[in-house]
Design a protein around this motif. Structure first.
Motif, mmCIF file in Angstrom:
data_model
loop_
_atom_site.group_PDB
_atom_site.id
_atom_site.type_symbol
_atom_site.label_atom_id
_atom_site.label_comp_id
_atom_site.label_asym_id
_atom_site.label_seq_id
_atom_site.Cartn_x
_atom_site.Cartn_y
_atom_site.Cartn_z
ATOM 1 N N LEU A 165 26.098 56.952 36.306
ATOM 2 C CA LEU A 165 27.495 56.665 36.644
ATOM 3 C C LEU A 165 27.766 57.196 38.044
ATOM 4 N N ALA A 166 28.338 56.367 38.897
ATOM 5 C CA ALA A 166 28.710 56.837 40.241
ATOM 6 C C ALA A 166 30.164 56.468 40.472
ATOM 7 N N VAL A 167 31.048 57.399 40.116
ATOM 8 C CA VAL A 167 32.485 57.101 40.205
ATOM 9 C C VAL A 167 33.283 58.240 40.823
ATOM 10 N N GLY A 168 32.594 59.336 41.128
ATOM 11 C CA GLY A 168 33.323 60.464 41.698
ATOM 12 C C GLY A 168 34.012 61.298 40.642
ATOM 13 N N GLN A 169 33.533 61.218 39.409
ATOM 14 C CA GLN A 169 34.146 62.033 38.356
ATOM 15 C C GLN A 169 33.700 63.499 38.506
ATOM 16 N N THR A 198 37.774 50.431 39.038
ATOM 17 C CA THR A 198 38.363 51.762 38.820
ATOM 18 C C THR A 198 37.417 52.656 38.019
ATOM 19 N N ARG A 199 37.700 53.959 38.144
ATOM 20 C CA ARG A 199 36.867 54.954 37.471
ATOM 21 C C ARG A 199 36.968 54.820 35.945
ATOM 22 N N ASP A 200 38.190 54.646 35.433
ATOM 23 C CA ASP A 200 38.362 54.549 33.978
ATOM 24 C C ASP A 200 37.601 53.354 33.410
ATOM 25 N N THR A 242 31.813 52.600 40.993
ATOM 26 C CA THR A 242 32.966 52.070 41.722
ATOM 27 C C THR A 242 32.521 51.933 43.183
ATOM 28 N N PRO A 243 33.144 51.025 43.940
ATOM 29 C CA PRO A 243 32.626 50.744 45.287
ATOM 30 C C PRO A 243 32.582 51.963 46.206
ATOM 31 N N GLY A 244 33.595 52.827 46.152
ATOM 32 C CA GLY A 244 33.650 53.972 47.064
ATOM 33 C C GLY A 244 32.450 54.878 46.895
ATOM 34 N N ARG A 245 32.200 55.307 45.651
ATOM 35 C CA ARG A 245 31.079 56.221 45.401
ATOM 36 C C ARG A 245 29.721 55.541 45.628
ATOM 37 N N LEU A 246 29.671 54.259 45.332
ATOM 38 C CA LEU A 246 28.442 53.514 45.577
ATOM 39 C C LEU A 246 28.098 53.600 47.065
ATOM 40 N N MET A 247 29.098 53.385 47.912
ATOM 41 C CA MET A 247 28.863 53.436 49.358
ATOM 42 C C MET A 247 28.452 54.841 49.798
ATOM 43 N N ASP A 248 29.058 55.866 49.184
ATOM 44 C CA ASP A 248 28.662 57.246 49.514
ATOM 45 C C ASP A 248 27.169 57.429 49.273
ATOM 46 N N HIS A 249 26.691 56.951 48.120
ATOM 47 C CA HIS A 249 25.272 57.125 47.799
ATOM 48 C C HIS A 249 24.385 56.283 48.713
ATOM 49 N N ILE A 250 24.841 55.044 48.982
ATOM 50 C CA ILE A 250 24.036 54.188 49.868
ATOM 51 C C ILE A 250 23.885 54.874 51.231
ATOM 52 N N ASN A 251 24.974 55.444 51.728
ATOM 53 C CA ASN A 251 24.947 56.005 53.091
ATOM 54 C C ASN A 251 24.321 57.395 53.172
ATOM 55 N N SER A 278 52.167 52.091 34.932
ATOM 56 C CA SER A 278 52.235 51.152 36.057
ATOM 57 C C SER A 278 51.038 50.223 35.852
ATOM 58 N N ASP A 279 50.721 49.428 36.844
ATOM 59 C CA ASP A 279 49.632 48.483 36.627
ATOM 60 C C ASP A 279 48.247 49.134 36.589
ATOM 61 N N ALA A 280 48.200 50.483 36.609
ATOM 62 C CA ALA A 280 46.908 51.182 36.495
ATOM 63 C C ALA A 280 46.203 50.816 35.193
ATOM 64 N N MET A 281 46.956 50.476 34.164
ATOM 65 C CA MET A 281 46.375 50.161 32.847
ATOM 66 C C MET A 281 46.143 48.663 32.673
ATOM 67 N N THR A 282 46.545 47.878 33.677
ATOM 68 C CA THR A 282 46.587 46.434 33.471
ATOM 69 C C THR A 282 45.231 45.819 33.164
ATOM 70 N N ARG A 283 44.226 46.161 33.965
ATOM 71 C CA ARG A 283 42.966 45.413 33.863
ATOM 72 C C ARG A 283 41.903 46.117 33.039
ATOM 73 N N GLY A 284 41.305 45.340 32.159
ATOM 74 C CA GLY A 284 40.057 45.765 31.532
ATOM 75 C C GLY A 284 40.133 46.875 30.503
ATOM 76 N N MET A 285 41.164 47.702 30.530
ATOM 77 C CA MET A 285 41.141 48.864 29.647
ATOM 78 C C MET A 285 41.144 48.417 28.188
ATOM 79 N N ASP A 286 40.242 49.034 27.423
ATOM 80 C CA ASP A 286 40.064 48.642 26.032
ATOM 81 C C ASP A 286 40.396 49.843 25.152
#
Ligand SMILES: Nc1ncnc2c1ncn2[C@@H]1O[C@H](COP(=O)(O)OP(=O)(O)OP(=O)(O)O)[C@@H](O)[C@H]1O
Length: 513
Positions: free
Chosen positions: A139-143, A115-117, A184-193, A397-405
């Motif tokens: 940073l490649a996250v689409g921010q 995720t972007r966050d 993040t994978p989406g933006r990474l693919m944008d740059h690769i392509n 919701s589970d948007a905060m579940t993983r990794g957030m510090d």
């Protein structure tokens, strides 16, 4: 019979992959003062001290040993370590140290997060370290817009009227402006392509953080693409004359050849060294196979597959389903404004609960909704307010579940009981981080207790006392609750009406077109 059952259970816990059966046990490592850490660049020691870090946590020391220490990163590393144990620095520090001696700037390390966050959070850690040794982080996250992102990542040559003023940029080639990229994978693919000059040709390190989550979702085949782009090799044993041109006369070349030695046969080298991490690392061979790991080494905490933070206290809160909001309010009041996160099972119930709480008069708790229903800008603003303490409670919701510090989170409340131990671990892990203490409360009906206990046993947690809400407080809240429910009903109706009006309007516009 009992013995048979025990044996079966034990067998079920043994990983299928042989290399997973002989892990490095992180619990055998202690914290290590930075002043005693071998080989560390003194500029990095100063940067770490600026971050108020004076010693390495066990997982960080274990990874250091396998990368900079005697392990020399000869094997890919799979790190399974509890939430809040410091996994980010465990990979960031060795990568920055390894790249600190690089002579030419090009993209050499890629860190992928779901995720972007999360990516923003990890970028901050790299940005606190990398500049100390002259490295840049992107940073490649689409921010920001794709063009802004490209101008941050790719260096354009300094050319005017066809004349190049900088002899180092003689080749007019586009070059990477960063050594390390967090994406993040989406933006990474944008740059690769699509991005001219963006190449993974020189990549030496790949980190897949929150691996199990990233492997579950294919995200435009980002992983096979990265692996394919970094494992192509030149034929034959010797590079051609063109390959050997000094980099000032052309672009830098990384030559990967097919390995012939034992253990490297059929693989391109110099290899792409990988680190994968999670608090709940998958043991599924088919999923792990996608990573094309090289002699993988597992680093894990103790014998159990799942582990909760040492200082986490877990409580169950028994209540009737229809009285859950009352119990939640009573619990929040007793926590007296301590930073807390309330988890619900879906974005819709997050929204409903938040709306309901707004109708409780005199709640005197600053709370905010945080879910994927909201726009990213709204979520980021909420997160900033929560970090700064302006907001005391996040309903998420589970948007905060993983990794957030988030510093200072004292409590996690499972308003809806999670269905899986992995979800429980990631949610509960938003507190009791970095060796600090924290509490996790789970609201449940008495019929759910058995299932809950069974779930906790998977993380070796056998003690989960009951937290008793004050019956007086519950009674005193009843009348407010009844009127809040009534207001919620009206609100739901009016939101439905507004939505149907918007739908009608947009379908009319389409017809007119
Ligand atoms: N050596 C250290 N000394 C002091 N604090 C540290 C150290 N290493 C990490 N921390 C702090 O510990 C907290 C948790 O670190 P981090 O976010 O890397 O954990 P994690 O293991 O990735 O957790 P999760 O699995 O939830 O993503 C962060 O606030 C970080 O700043």
């Amino acid at each position: 019979m009992e013995e048979d059952k025990g044996l079966k259970k034990e067998k079920k816990n043994i990983p299928v992959l042989p290399w997973m059966r002989n892990p490095v046990d992180i619990t055998t490592f202690d914290q290590c003062s930075l002043d005693l850490l071998p080989f560390i660049d003194l500029r990095l020691v100063a940067a770490l001290k600026n971050m108020s870090i004076t010693s390495l946590f066990p997982v960080q020391l274990a990874v250091w040993q396998e990368t900079i220490g005697p392990g020399s990163f000869e094997r890919d590393l799979c790190i399974n370590s509890p939430t809040g144990s410091g996994k980010t620095l465990a990979y960031a520090l060795p990568i920055v140290q390894m790249l600190s001696t690089r002579a030419v700037k090009c993209l050499r390390a890629l860190v992928v997060l779901p995720t972007r966050d999360l990516a923003l959070q990890v970028k901050e850690v790299f940005s606190a370290l990398a500049p100390a040794v002259g490295l840049s982080v992107g940073l490649a996250v689409g921010q920001s817009s794709i063009s802004d992102e490209i101008s941050e990542l790719i260096k354009k040559p300094n050319v005017e009227y066809g004349i190049c003023y900088d002899p180092e940029e003689f080749s007019y080639e586009l070059q990477s402006a960063v050594d390390i990229l967090v994406a993040t994978p989406g933006r990474l693919m944008d740059h690769i392509n699509n991005t001219d000059g963006f190449t993974l040709e020189h990549l030496s390190y790949l980190v897949v953080d929150e691996t199990d989550r990233l492997l579950r979702e294919a995200y435009q085949s980002w992983l096979p693409t990265v692996i394919q782009l970094t494992s192509s090799s030149v034929d034959g044993n010797f590079p051609s004359a063109a390959d050997l041109l000094p980099c000032t006369y052309g672009s830098l070349k990384t030559i990967r050849r097919m390995g012939t030695e034992r253990g490297f046969k059929g693989k391109a080298y110099p290899r792409l060294a990988k680190m994968i991490l999670s608090a709940t690392l998958t043991q599924d061979p088919s999923k792990l196979a996608q990573l094309d790991l090289h002699h993988p080494l597992l680093l894990t905490t103790g014998e159990r597959r799942y582990k909760l933070p040492e200082e986490l206290k877990s409580f169950k809160v028994l209540c009737q389903s229809k009285l859950k909001p009352l119990y939640l309010v009573s619990l929040l009041q007793s926590l007296q404004g301590e930073k807390s996160i309330v988890f619900t099972s879906s974005v819709e119930s997050t929204h409903r609960l938040c709306t309901l709480l707004k109708f409780f008069d005199n709640l005197q708790i600053e709370f905010k909704e945080y879910s994927r229903l909201q726009r990213q800008s709204v979520r980021s603003k909420t997160l900033r307010a929560f970090r700064s303490g302006q907001v005391q409670v996040l309903i998420s919701s589970d948007a905060m579940t993983r990794g957030m510090d988030v510093e200072g989170v004292r409590n996690v409340i499972n308003y809806d009981m999670p269905a899986y131990i992995k979800t429980f671990i990631h949610r509960a892990g938003r507190t009791a981080r970095a060796g600090l203490s924290g509490c996790c409360f789970t609201l449940m009906h008495k019929d759910e207790v058995k299932r809950f206990k069974k779930m906790l046993q998977k993380a070796d947690c056998n003690s989960c006392p009951t937290y008793s809400a004050s019956s007086e407080v519950i009674e005193s809240l009843r009348s407010v609750y009844t009127s809040a429910l009534e207001k919620l009903r009206e609100n739901v109706e009016s939101e439905k009406f507004k939505k149907s009006k918007i739908r009608l309007k947009s379908s009319n516009v389409r017809k007119e077109k």
